[in-house]
Design a protein around this motif. Structure first.
Motif, PDB file in Angstrom:
ATOM      1  N   GLN A   1       0.829  -1.202   0.000  1.00  0.00           N
ATOM      2  CA  GLN A   1       0.000   0.000   0.000  1.00  0.00           C
ATOM      3  C   GLN A   1       0.865   1.254   0.000  1.00  0.00           C
ATOM      4  O   GLN A   1       0.611   2.192  -0.756  1.00  0.00           O
ATOM      5  CB  GLN A   1      -0.938  -0.005   1.209  1.00  0.00           C
ATOM      6  CG  GLN A   1      -1.998  -1.081   1.128  1.00  0.00           C
ATOM      7  CD  GLN A   1      -2.861  -1.135   2.377  1.00  0.00           C
ATOM      8  OE1 GLN A   1      -2.513  -0.603   3.438  1.00  0.00           O
ATOM      9  NE2 GLN A   1      -4.002  -1.798   2.263  1.00  0.00           N
ATOM     10  N   ARG A   2       1.924   1.265   0.810  1.00  0.00           N
ATOM     11  CA  ARG A   2       2.821   2.422   0.866  1.00  0.00           C
ATOM     12  C   ARG A   2       3.497   2.666  -0.487  1.00  0.00           C
ATOM     13  O   ARG A   2       3.693   3.820  -0.877  1.00  0.00           O
ATOM     14  CB  ARG A   2       3.884   2.233   1.945  1.00  0.00           C
ATOM     15  CG  ARG A   2       3.385   2.529   3.329  1.00  0.00           C
ATOM     16  CD  ARG A   2       4.569   2.601   4.306  1.00  0.00           C
ATOM     17  NE  ARG A   2       4.180   1.996   5.558  1.00  0.00           N
ATOM     18  CZ  ARG A   2       4.648   0.851   6.041  1.00  0.00           C
ATOM     19  NH1 ARG A   2       5.566   0.176   5.408  1.00  0.00           N
ATOM     20  NH2 ARG A   2       4.221   0.385   7.183  1.00  0.00           N
ATOM     21  N   MET A   3       3.890   1.607  -1.171  1.00  0.00           N
ATOM     22  CA  MET A   3       4.514   1.764  -2.490  1.00  0.00           C
ATOM     23  C   MET A   3       3.546   2.434  -3.462  1.00  0.00           C
ATOM     24  O   MET A   3       3.933   3.321  -4.222  1.00  0.00           O
ATOM     25  CB  MET A   3       4.966   0.416  -3.052  1.00  0.00           C
ATOM     26  CG  MET A   3       6.218  -0.124  -2.417  1.00  0.00           C
ATOM     27  SD  MET A   3       6.894  -1.554  -3.283  1.00  0.00           S
ATOM     28  CE  MET A   3       5.766  -2.843  -2.801  1.00  0.00           C
TER      29      MET A   3
ATOM     30  N   GLY B   1      15.820  10.959  -9.808  1.00  0.00           N
ATOM     31  CA  GLY B   1      15.560  10.093  -8.669  1.00  0.00           C
ATOM     32  C   GLY B   1      16.820   9.475  -8.105  1.00  0.00           C
ATOM     33  O   GLY B   1      16.771   8.741  -7.130  1.00  0.00           O
ATOM     34  N   HIS B   2      17.952   9.767  -8.706  1.00  0.00           N
ATOM     35  CA  HIS B   2      19.209   9.184  -8.238  1.00  0.00           C
ATOM     36  C   HIS B   2      20.062  10.188  -7.462  1.00  0.00           C
ATOM     37  O   HIS B   2      20.631   9.842  -6.446  1.00  0.00           O
ATOM     38  CB  HIS B   2      20.008   8.606  -9.415  1.00  0.00           C
ATOM     39  CG  HIS B   2      19.329   7.454 -10.063  1.00  0.00           C
ATOM     40  ND1 HIS B   2      19.445   6.167  -9.599  1.00  0.00           N
ATOM     41  CD2 HIS B   2      18.497   7.394 -11.124  1.00  0.00           C
ATOM     42  CE1 HIS B   2      18.728   5.349 -10.353  1.00  0.00           C
ATOM     43  NE2 HIS B   2      18.136   6.082 -11.283  1.00  0.00           N
TER      44      HIS B   2
ATOM     45  N   LEU C   1      10.035   1.467  -3.960  1.00  0.00           N
ATOM     46  CA  LEU C   1      10.591   0.485  -3.024  1.00  0.00           C
ATOM     47  C   LEU C   1      11.088   1.141  -1.739  1.00  0.00           C
ATOM     48  O   LEU C   1      10.978   0.563  -0.658  1.00  0.00           O
ATOM     49  CB  LEU C   1      11.706  -0.314  -3.686  1.00  0.00           C
ATOM     50  CG  LEU C   1      11.263  -1.239  -4.821  1.00  0.00           C
ATOM     51  CD1 LEU C   1      12.478  -1.828  -5.535  1.00  0.00           C
ATOM     52  CD2 LEU C   1      10.347  -2.344  -4.310  1.00  0.00           C
ATOM     53  N   TYR C   2      11.612   2.336  -1.853  1.00  0.00           N
ATOM     54  CA  TYR C   2      12.069   3.072  -0.670  1.00  0.00           C
ATOM     55  C   TYR C   2      10.891   3.336   0.277  1.00  0.00           C
ATOM     56  O   TYR C   2      10.977   3.105   1.476  1.00  0.00           O
ATOM     57  CB  TYR C   2      12.724   4.389  -1.102  1.00  0.00           C
ATOM     58  CG  TYR C   2      13.061   5.304   0.047  1.00  0.00           C
ATOM     59  CD1 TYR C   2      14.212   5.096   0.803  1.00  0.00           C
ATOM     60  CD2 TYR C   2      12.241   6.371   0.371  1.00  0.00           C
ATOM     61  CE1 TYR C   2      14.536   5.926   1.861  1.00  0.00           C
ATOM     62  CE2 TYR C   2      12.554   7.213   1.426  1.00  0.00           C
ATOM     63  CZ  TYR C   2      13.704   6.992   2.169  1.00  0.00           C
ATOM     64  OH  TYR C   2      14.012   7.824   3.218  1.00  0.00           O
ATOM     65  N   TYR C   3       9.785   3.806  -0.278  1.00  0.00           N
ATOM     66  CA  TYR C   3       8.630   4.103   0.564  1.00  0.00           C
ATOM     67  C   TYR C   3       7.884   2.847   1.020  1.00  0.00           C
ATOM     68  O   TYR C   3       7.108   2.895   1.968  1.00  0.00           O
ATOM     69  CB  TYR C   3       7.701   5.109  -0.110  1.00  0.00           C
ATOM     70  CG  TYR C   3       8.273   6.502   0.019  1.00  0.00           C
ATOM     71  CD1 TYR C   3       8.180   7.192   1.211  1.00  0.00           C
ATOM     72  CD2 TYR C   3       8.951   7.095  -1.032  1.00  0.00           C
ATOM     73  CE1 TYR C   3       8.740   8.455   1.359  1.00  0.00           C
ATOM     74  CE2 TYR C   3       9.515   8.355  -0.898  1.00  0.00           C
ATOM     75  CZ  TYR C   3       9.401   9.025   0.298  1.00  0.00           C
ATOM     76  OH  TYR C   3       9.970  10.271   0.447  1.00  0.00           O
ATOM     77  N   GLY C   4       8.153   1.730   0.377  1.00  0.00           N
ATOM     78  CA  GLY C   4       7.639   0.452   0.860  1.00  0.00           C
ATOM     79  C   GLY C   4       8.555  -0.146   1.916  1.00  0.00           C
ATOM     80  O   GLY C   4       8.362  -1.274   2.347  1.00  0.00           O
ATOM     81  N   LYS C   5       9.577   0.613   2.305  1.00  0.00           N
ATOM     82  CA  LYS C   5      10.568   0.207   3.310  1.00  0.00           C
ATOM     83  C   LYS C   5      11.305  -1.068   2.889  1.00  0.00           C
ATOM     84  O   LYS C   5      11.584  -1.943   3.698  1.00  0.00           O
ATOM     85  CB  LYS C   5       9.933   0.067   4.686  1.00  0.00           C
ATOM     86  CG  LYS C   5       9.368   1.391   5.173  1.00  0.00           C
ATOM     87  CD  LYS C   5       8.910   1.338   6.586  1.00  0.00           C
ATOM     88  CE  LYS C   5       8.422   2.738   6.954  1.00  0.00           C
ATOM     89  NZ  LYS C   5       8.227   2.931   8.335  1.00  0.00           N
TER      90      LYS C   5
ATOM     91  N   GLY D   1      17.450   3.564   0.810  1.00  0.00           N
ATOM     92  CA  GLY D   1      17.700   4.941   0.395  1.00  0.00           C
ATOM     93  C   GLY D   1      18.697   5.040  -0.726  1.00  0.00           C
ATOM     94  O   GLY D   1      18.856   6.091  -1.315  1.00  0.00           O
ATOM     95  N   ASP D   2      19.411   3.968  -1.015  1.00  0.00           N
ATOM     96  CA  ASP D   2      20.328   3.967  -2.147  1.00  0.00           C
ATOM     97  C   ASP D   2      19.569   3.514  -3.390  1.00  0.00           C
ATOM     98  O   ASP D   2      19.242   2.341  -3.525  1.00  0.00           O
ATOM     99  CB  ASP D   2      21.502   3.008  -1.904  1.00  0.00           C
ATOM    100  CG  ASP D   2      22.515   3.578  -0.941  1.00  0.00           C
ATOM    101  OD1 ASP D   2      22.571   4.818  -0.822  1.00  0.00           O
ATOM    102  OD2 ASP D   2      23.243   2.801  -0.319  1.00  0.00           O
ATOM    103  N   PRO D   3      19.281   4.445  -4.295  1.00  0.00           N
ATOM    104  CA  PRO D   3      18.565   4.039  -5.505  1.00  0.00           C
ATOM    105  C   PRO D   3      19.439   3.134  -6.362  1.00  0.00           C
ATOM    106  O   PRO D   3      20.665   3.231  -6.345  1.00  0.00           O
ATOM    107  CB  PRO D   3      18.266   5.356  -6.207  1.00  0.00           C
ATOM    108  CG  PRO D   3      19.224   6.336  -5.646  1.00  0.00           C
ATOM    109  CD  PRO D   3      19.585   5.867  -4.275  1.00  0.00           C
ATOM    110  N   ARG D   4      18.808   2.260  -7.069  1.00  0.00           N
ATOM    111  CA  ARG D   4      19.513   1.350  -7.975  1.00  0.00           C
ATOM    112  C   ARG D   4      19.249   1.776  -9.406  1.00  0.00           C
ATOM    113  O   ARG D   4      18.214   2.368  -9.691  1.00  0.00           O
ATOM    114  CB  ARG D   4      19.033  -0.081  -7.778  1.00  0.00           C
ATOM    115  CG  ARG D   4      19.382  -0.629  -6.426  1.00  0.00           C
ATOM    116  CD  ARG D   4      18.843  -2.043  -6.268  1.00  0.00           C
ATOM    117  NE  ARG D   4      19.225  -2.554  -4.964  1.00  0.00           N
ATOM    118  CZ  ARG D   4      20.268  -3.350  -4.754  1.00  0.00           C
ATOM    119  NH1 ARG D   4      21.017  -3.724  -5.756  1.00  0.00           N
ATOM    120  NH2 ARG D   4      20.547  -3.777  -3.545  1.00  0.00           N
TER     121      ARG D   4
END
Length: 187
Positions: free
Chosen positions: A68-70, A87-88, A107-111, A115-118
């Protein structure tokens, strides 16, 4: 003796777990199809996200909180422009997003990401192989996108007739044969 009347809003009923008193009570049962009224965290009954008229997605009530968070986070970047490398650099907030920046943001907001973007290459080997139950990342080394609860989150308009690029929810799926499917354990 007074009669007590209880009124539940649609949002309250949608927030109840599937095992609540409304489930399995016999008769026709209660199965709401309306989307909750919250504009920032819309919810719809069931297991599949729903694309709303405003282009945002309603998260399924039965989905795990991470899913849901994502969805709610991805709603915040809808209609941002496609920006190569977006976004990077200033993750998690940027003025535009590229494909992997958008996936990293969700994915970051889905925990799930710390915090490191891929980049797209990083998602090619990320997580576990195969399709996830709730969320699947598709990557091929030059592009990445996600399907979350049945809705495609993609910067590419491939397979979509609306002609807009940048982070968008797409009703239509696309050819996934050139992509590797990846998912996070449990999702």
């Amino acid at each position: 003796m007074r009669k007590l009347t209880v009124v539940l809003s649609v949002a309250t009923v949608l927030a109840l777990p599937a095992s609540s008193a409304f489930a399995g009570t016999g008769g026709s049962g209660y199965s709401p199809t309306a989307v909750s009224k919250s504009s920032t965290k819309p919810v719809v009954a069931g297991n599949r996200a729903k694309l709303m008229r405003n282009g945002l997605a309603a998260a399924p009530a039965n989905a795990p909180k991470r899913v849901q968070r994502m969805i709610w986070a991805a709603n915040k970047i809808q209609n941002k422009p496609y920006v190569y490398g977006g976004g990077h650099g200033t993750f998690p907030k940027d003025s535009g997003y590229d494909c992997s920046g958008m996936v990293s943001y969700a994915l970051y907001y889905g925990k799930i990401l710390d915090g490191d973007p891929r980049d797209a290459v990083g998602f090619y080997t990320w997580g576990r192989g195969g399709k996830g139950r709730w969320a699947t990342v598709y990557a091929n080394g030059s592009h990445a996108f996600m399907v979350i609860a049945g809705l495609r989150l993609d910067t590419s308009r491939m397979g979509d007739t609306n002609g807009e690029s940048g982070p968008r929810w797409r009703k239509t799926l696309r050819d996934t044969s050139p992509f590797r499917m990846r998912h996070w354990r449990g999702l």
